[in-house]
Design an enzyme around this catalytic site. Structure first.
Site, PDB file in Angstrom:
ATOM      1  N   LYS A  44     -29.804 -23.618  -7.982  1.00 12.75           N
ATOM      2  CA  LYS A  44     -29.464 -23.141  -6.640  1.00 12.75           C
ATOM      3  C   LYS A  44     -28.761 -21.794  -6.739  1.00 12.75           C
ATOM      4  CE  LYS A  44     -28.513 -27.787  -4.783  1.00 12.75           C
ATOM      5  NZ  LYS A  44     -29.715 -28.314  -4.171  1.00 12.75           N
ATOM      6  N   GLU A 104     -19.763 -22.804  -1.389  1.00 14.54           N
ATOM      7  CA  GLU A 104     -20.258 -22.321  -0.102  1.00 14.54           C
ATOM      8  C   GLU A 104     -19.221 -22.606   0.961  1.00 14.54           C
ATOM      9  OE1 GLU A 104     -24.005 -24.155   0.864  1.00 14.54           O
ATOM     10  OE2 GLU A 104     -25.059 -23.129  -0.764  1.00 14.54           O
ATOM     11  N   HIS A 135     -25.258 -36.428   3.041  1.00 12.83           N
ATOM     12  CA  HIS A 135     -26.114 -35.288   2.686  1.00 12.83           C
ATOM     13  C   HIS A 135     -27.525 -35.700   2.304  1.00 12.83           C
ATOM     14  CE1 HIS A 135     -22.472 -33.110   3.095  1.00 12.83           C
ATOM     15  NE2 HIS A 135     -21.916 -33.618   2.018  1.00 12.83           N
ATOM     16  N   ARG A 152     -42.095 -28.341  -4.252  1.00 11.72           N
ATOM     17  CA  ARG A 152     -42.939 -29.539  -4.352  1.00 11.72           C
ATOM     18  C   ARG A 152     -43.289 -30.010  -2.950  1.00 11.72           C
ATOM     19  NH1 ARG A 152     -38.906 -32.919  -2.398  1.00 11.72           N
ATOM     20  NH2 ARG A 152     -36.838 -32.404  -3.172  1.00 11.72           N
TER      21      ARG A 152
HETATM   22  P1  ADP Z   1     -36.094 -34.144   0.307  1.00  6.71           P
HETATM   23  O1  ADP Z   1     -35.546 -32.797   0.641  1.00  6.71           O
HETATM   24  O2  ADP Z   1     -37.585 -34.240   0.312  1.00  6.71           O
HETATM   25  O3  ADP Z   1     -35.434 -35.262   1.007  1.00  6.71           O
HETATM   26  P2  ADP Z   1     -34.516 -34.793  -1.923  1.00  6.71           P
HETATM   27  O4  ADP Z   1     -33.849 -33.616  -2.570  1.00  6.71           O
HETATM   28  O5  ADP Z   1     -33.666 -35.699  -1.109  1.00  6.71           O
HETATM   29  O6  ADP Z   1     -35.754 -34.248  -1.169  1.00  6.71           O
HETATM   30  O7  ADP Z   1     -35.270 -35.623  -3.030  1.00  6.71           O
HETATM   31  C1  ADP Z   1     -36.548 -36.185  -2.844  1.00  6.71           C
HETATM   32  C2  ADP Z   1     -36.793 -37.162  -3.930  1.00  6.71           C
HETATM   33  O8  ADP Z   1     -36.669 -36.538  -5.172  1.00  6.71           O
HETATM   34  C3  ADP Z   1     -35.830 -38.305  -3.919  1.00  6.71           C
HETATM   35  O9  ADP Z   1     -36.506 -39.454  -4.339  1.00  6.71           O
HETATM   36  C4  ADP Z   1     -34.780 -37.870  -4.897  1.00  6.71           C
HETATM   37  O10 ADP Z   1     -34.134 -38.994  -5.448  1.00  6.71           O
HETATM   38  C5  ADP Z   1     -35.630 -37.142  -5.897  1.00  6.71           C
HETATM   39  N1  ADP Z   1     -34.904 -36.055  -6.554  1.00  6.71           N
HETATM   40  C6  ADP Z   1     -34.406 -34.958  -5.994  1.00  6.71           C
HETATM   41  N2  ADP Z   1     -33.844 -34.166  -6.897  1.00  6.71           N
HETATM   42  C7  ADP Z   1     -34.008 -34.771  -8.083  1.00  6.71           C
HETATM   43  C8  ADP Z   1     -33.648 -34.427  -9.435  1.00  6.71           C
HETATM   44  N3  ADP Z   1     -33.011 -33.313  -9.735  1.00  6.71           N
HETATM   45  N4  ADP Z   1     -33.994 -35.288 -10.401  1.00  6.71           N
HETATM   46  C9  ADP Z   1     -34.639 -36.425 -10.107  1.00  6.71           C
HETATM   47  N5  ADP Z   1     -34.996 -36.778  -8.875  1.00  6.71           N
HETATM   48  C10 ADP Z   1     -34.690 -35.980  -7.867  1.00  6.71           C
HETATM   49  P1  ADP Z   2     -29.897 -31.163  -2.152  1.00 10.66           P
HETATM   50  O1  ADP Z   2     -30.509 -30.460  -3.307  1.00 10.66           O
HETATM   51  O2  ADP Z   2     -29.087 -32.317  -2.554  1.00 10.66           O
HETATM   52  O3  ADP Z   2     -30.892 -31.422  -1.077  1.00 10.66           O
HETATM   53  P2  ADP Z   2     -28.824 -29.070  -0.399  1.00 10.66           P
HETATM   54  O4  ADP Z   2     -28.185 -27.815  -0.858  1.00 10.66           O
HETATM   55  O5  ADP Z   2     -30.185 -28.986   0.160  1.00 10.66           O
HETATM   56  O6  ADP Z   2     -28.796 -30.102  -1.601  1.00 10.66           O
HETATM   57  O7  ADP Z   2     -27.842 -29.745   0.653  1.00 10.66           O
HETATM   58  C1  ADP Z   2     -28.048 -31.045   1.133  1.00 10.66           C
HETATM   59  C2  ADP Z   2     -27.384 -31.227   2.487  1.00 10.66           C
HETATM   60  O8  ADP Z   2     -25.973 -30.973   2.420  1.00 10.66           O
HETATM   61  C3  ADP Z   2     -27.873 -30.301   3.554  1.00 10.66           C
HETATM   62  O9  ADP Z   2     -29.047 -30.775   4.165  1.00 10.66           O
HETATM   63  C4  ADP Z   2     -26.699 -30.246   4.513  1.00 10.66           C
HETATM   64  O10 ADP Z   2     -26.672 -31.360   5.364  1.00 10.66           O
HETATM   65  C5  ADP Z   2     -25.505 -30.337   3.591  1.00 10.66           C
HETATM   66  N1  ADP Z   2     -25.018 -28.988   3.269  1.00 10.66           N
HETATM   67  C6  ADP Z   2     -25.426 -28.222   2.249  1.00 10.66           C
HETATM   68  N2  ADP Z   2     -24.780 -27.037   2.247  1.00 10.66           N
HETATM   69  C7  ADP Z   2     -23.923 -27.072   3.280  1.00 10.66           C
HETATM   70  C8  ADP Z   2     -22.941 -26.147   3.804  1.00 10.66           C
HETATM   71  N3  ADP Z   2     -22.723 -24.992   3.243  1.00 10.66           N
HETATM   72  N4  ADP Z   2     -22.233 -26.511   4.890  1.00 10.66           N
HETATM   73  C9  ADP Z   2     -22.425 -27.707   5.473  1.00 10.66           C
HETATM   74  N5  ADP Z   2     -23.319 -28.629   5.029  1.00 10.66           N
HETATM   75  C10 ADP Z   2     -24.064 -28.317   3.947  1.00 10.66           C
HETATM   76 MG    MG Z   3     -31.953 -29.987  -0.063  1.00 12.21          MG
END
Ligand code: ADP
Ligand code: ADP
Ligand code: MG
Length: 670
Positions: free
Chosen positions: A116, A200, A235, A294
């Site tokens: 990220k 952030e 989240h 993906r």
């Molecule tokens: P989405 O944005 O589609 O909801 P998520 O980030 O929540 O995606 O993850 C989607 C799927 O991928 C979930 O089943 C989550 O457990 C899996 N996943 C996400 N990041 C990873 C990771 N770094 N390693 C393994 N599985 C992951």
């Molecule tokens: P992941 O890889 O686990 O999906 P993200 O960076 O996409 O991580 O963040 C997941 C969730 O966390 C976001 O969908 C949002 O709800 C919350 N989030 C992430 N960054 C922020 C932020 N700067 N302020 C408030 N909420 C956040």
């Molecule tokens: Mg995300």
């Protein structure tokens, strides 16, 4: 187009990819761990290969084994699904090195977005707005705290390698920063093997809006509009929809352009999602959050509003074809909402619920209701994998219509054996905040009191349905046993008569937590009189209907009761109630036991003897009925065997602990 592809995944997404491949005439190869030998995705594919034990590290994450299977099976390409190896650049490179096609972006694009922190550097350079924060390489504790102080609290500490909502900590005050940093690092190290953190500004109740993009190998790139995934818990997304409520055409074009700029900045190819966080207040500024390289879990809502098949697009692009449509040829029709159905217990902090799915009824799919599922009744939810059972997606001409259909479909979900979030989802999508489209990431937390109400007592109708189903079930069991017996004087007929002719009220007691609900039932001609919660109702099972139903106090009630051990799951009026049938003598659904002496648990009177010495009985067969404490108890055979002795007759009074009847277990003979 490929002749054969391997799907390096499991569950609903593997099944989803198969559907499109099959429609396109592409053969499919499944891989599976020992936990999934009988799984739906294995059954759905044309061929399947075992790749190892249940833990993902030893199976679904073993890239080399999967590539070897692909070569052996003669697959030309590998679809990674989501999760597992889908965002693993090394795997994507190894696939290419083996002379196969990775159905996804080039390894360099995965790498650029995998961190990220690095992705933010790239996006910043491409002119895409970022959340104010720090994403530098220097990870010194004191420096990070100074940066956090400069950003201003609340601050979000985020694992650069994180995913699935893990490795994040919200810090409210400077004094709490150091402790939060330590715990976020620990979680990131354990979960992702990388403790690089970024900071952030933590936005207050923002929205999560993401853009679906597609790029081909000729350098063309389009977006397939947005999805609003603001409704989250911890989240993690729970409900997603498209289009985003309140999105103006100008804002959509702006976000689409930013997403395309992001994809172009890294030479993207295939399906990707650019996630933005959008400020609730003011102008609603949006900032780049991350790019998922993906297919996304929630891609079906995009498919439903565009009428396009995203997996088909992935296959075509991976095979070297151009994007199937230009931007101007892609349009939004209607609205779609997805609810993720999980095996989890919302009342216990959304704890995943593992176990055996004893019963599963899903709504019927239609033009407007789509179910993407990877499990069926009889499957186990293991601790090894994501506990998502299915995705339920409904569409409509507009949001209210899609929402109505989603509600109807959710009400038809009936799962027994594992806890699910279905009732929680029903409350969530019916909540005025959700109905009114006041979406932001704080919605669930803000309406906690409404969304997690205390358990309510079962209604008189629910209890009547449970009791009537119980009686019907027992009579059917007795009748079936009588039919299978060649003896016309079989005591099974006595049981049937007993149920039919008894003037006596039968009392069944149901329990929910610590509260007990006695229900008394007595025959009244073809119907029954049921007394529960002080109400007296005439009731009968409705016959000749397609699905199980009852007439309760003159009202037709579509309902079904599924027994599981001493639990009775009553599905009625779109609600599920789990009752426990209190019957100290009912052993019918227990594990097989030894035969032996069956004793009276309390003093009472024998009201019926249903067998005679020498009778062969199956496990669970009713043997004798005892009335004690104004309740009827059916003594059932604890195991299949032969009735060796009966110590009392009908009408006898028996003391507590008395030997009533002996059954010699089949295995005990010889
Ligand atoms: P989405 O944005 O589609 O909801 P998520 O980030 O929540 O995606 O993850 C989607 C799927 O991928 C979930 O089943 C989550 O457990 C899996 N996943 C996400 N990041 C990873 C990771 N770094 N390693 C393994 N599985 C992951
Ligand atoms: P992941 O890889 O686990 O999906 P993200 O960076 O996409 O991580 O963040 C997941 C969730 O966390 C976001 O969908 C949002 O709800 C919350 N989030 C992430 N960054 C922020 C932020 N700067 N302020 C408030 N909420 C956040
Ligand atoms: Mg995300």
């Amino acid at each position: 187009m490929f002749g054969k592809i391997l799907i390096a995944n499991r569950g609903e997404i593997a099944c989803r990819v198969v559907r499109t491949a099959r429609r396109m005439g592409v053969r499919t190869v499944a891989v599976y761990s020992d936990a999934d030998a009988g799984a739906l995705h294995v059954e759905s594919c044309d061929e399947a290969y075992r790749i190892g034990p249940p833990p993902p590290r030893e199976s679904y994450l073993c890239g080399d084994k999967i590539i070897a299977v692909a070569k052996r099976a003669g697959a030309q390409a590998i679809h990674p699904g989501y999760g597992f190896l889908s965002e693993n650049a090394e795997f994507a490179a190894a696939v290419a090195a083996a002379g196969l096609v990775f159905i996804g972006p080039p390894p360099a694009a995965i790498l650029a977005m995998g961190s990220k922190a690095e992705s933010k550097t790239i996006m910043g350079r491409a002119g895409v707005a970022l959340v104010p924060g720090y994403h530098g390489a220097d990870q010194d504790d004191a420096l990070l705290r100074r940066e956090a102080d400069a950003i201003g609290y609340p601050v979000l500490i985020k694992a650069s390698a994180g995913g699935g909502g893990k490795g994040m900590r919200v810090v409210e005050r400077s004094e709490d920063f150091s402790a939060a940093l330590v715990s976020a690092r620990r979680e990131a190290k354990a979960g992702f093997g990388d403790e690089t953190m970024l900071l952030e500004k933590y936005l207050q109740e923002p929205r999560h809006i993401e853009m679906q993009v597609f790029a081909d190998t000729q350098g063309e790139c389009v977006h397939l509009f947005e999805r609003d995934c603001s409704v989250q818990r911890r989240h993690q997304k729970v409900v997603e929809e498209a289009p985003a409520p309140g999105m103006s055409a100008a804002r959509r074009a702006e976000m689409g352009a930013a997403a395309i700029a992001a994809a172009k900045a890294i030479g993207y190819v295939g399906a990707g999602t650019v996630e933005f966080i959008v400020e609730a207040a003011g102008s609603g500024a949006f900032y780049f959050m991350e790019m998922n390289t993906r297919l996304q879990v929630e891609h079906p809502v995009t498919e439903m509003i565009t009428g396009l098949d995203l997996v088909e697009w992935q296959l075509r692009i991976a095979a070297g074809e151009r994007l199937p449509r230009r931007q101007a040829e892609i349009a939004i029709v209607g609205h779609a909402i997805e609810a993720r159905i999980y095996a989890e217990d919302p009342d216990r902090g959304f704890l995943p619920s593992t176990g055996h799915i004893a019963h599963l009824d899903a709504p019927l799919p239609s033009e407007h209701v789509r179910i993407d599922s990877g499990v069926r009744a009889g499957d186990d939810i293991s601790r090894y994998y994501d506990p998502m059972l299915a995705k339920l997606i409904a569409s409509g001409a507009d949001r209210p219509e899609a929402l109505r259909r989603l509600g109807d479909a959710l009400a038809q979900y009936r799962v027994v054996g594992v806890a699910t979030n279905v009732a929680f989802l029903q409350r969530l999508i019916a909540h005025p905040a959700f109905v009114g489209a006041k979406l932001d990431t704080g919605l669930i937390a803000r309406h906690r009191a409404d969304l997690f109400p205390p358990a309510t007592a079962p209604s008189a109708t629910t209890l009547a349905v449970a009791a009537l189903a119980e009686i019907t079930r027992r009579r059917e069991r007795a009748a079936a046993a009588a039919v299978s017996s060649s003896d016309p004087y079989s005591p099974w007929h006595a049981s049937e008569d007993w149920w039919l002719n008894s003037e006596r009220a039968i009392t069944l007691t149901y329990a929910v937590d610590d509260a007990a609900y006695p229900v008394s039932v007595r025959a009244a001609g073809d119907a029954w009189i049921v007394d529960a919660l002080g109400e007296s109702m005439s009731a009968s099972a409705a016959t000749g209907r397609e699905s199980p139903a009852f007439d309760i106090a003159g009202v037709h009630v579509a309902a079904e009761v599924v027994p599981l051990g001493d639990e009775r799951h009553v599905f009625c009026g779109g609600e599920a109630h789990r009752l426990r049938l209190v019957d100290p003598l009912a052993h019918a659904d227990e594990e097989p036991r030894q035969g032996g002496h069956l004793t009276a648990p309390m003093s009472g009177a024998i009201v019926a003897v249903l067998v005679k010495p020498g009778d062969a009985v199956s496990r669970g067969a009713p043997l004798l009925i005892l009335e004690a404490m104004k309740m009827e108890h059916t003594i059932v055979a604890p195991t299949a065997g032969i009735v060796s002795a009966i110590h009392y007759r009908q009408g006898d009074q028996v003391p507590e602990g008395a030997d009533l009847i002996d059954v010699e277990a089949e295995a005990d003979k010889g």
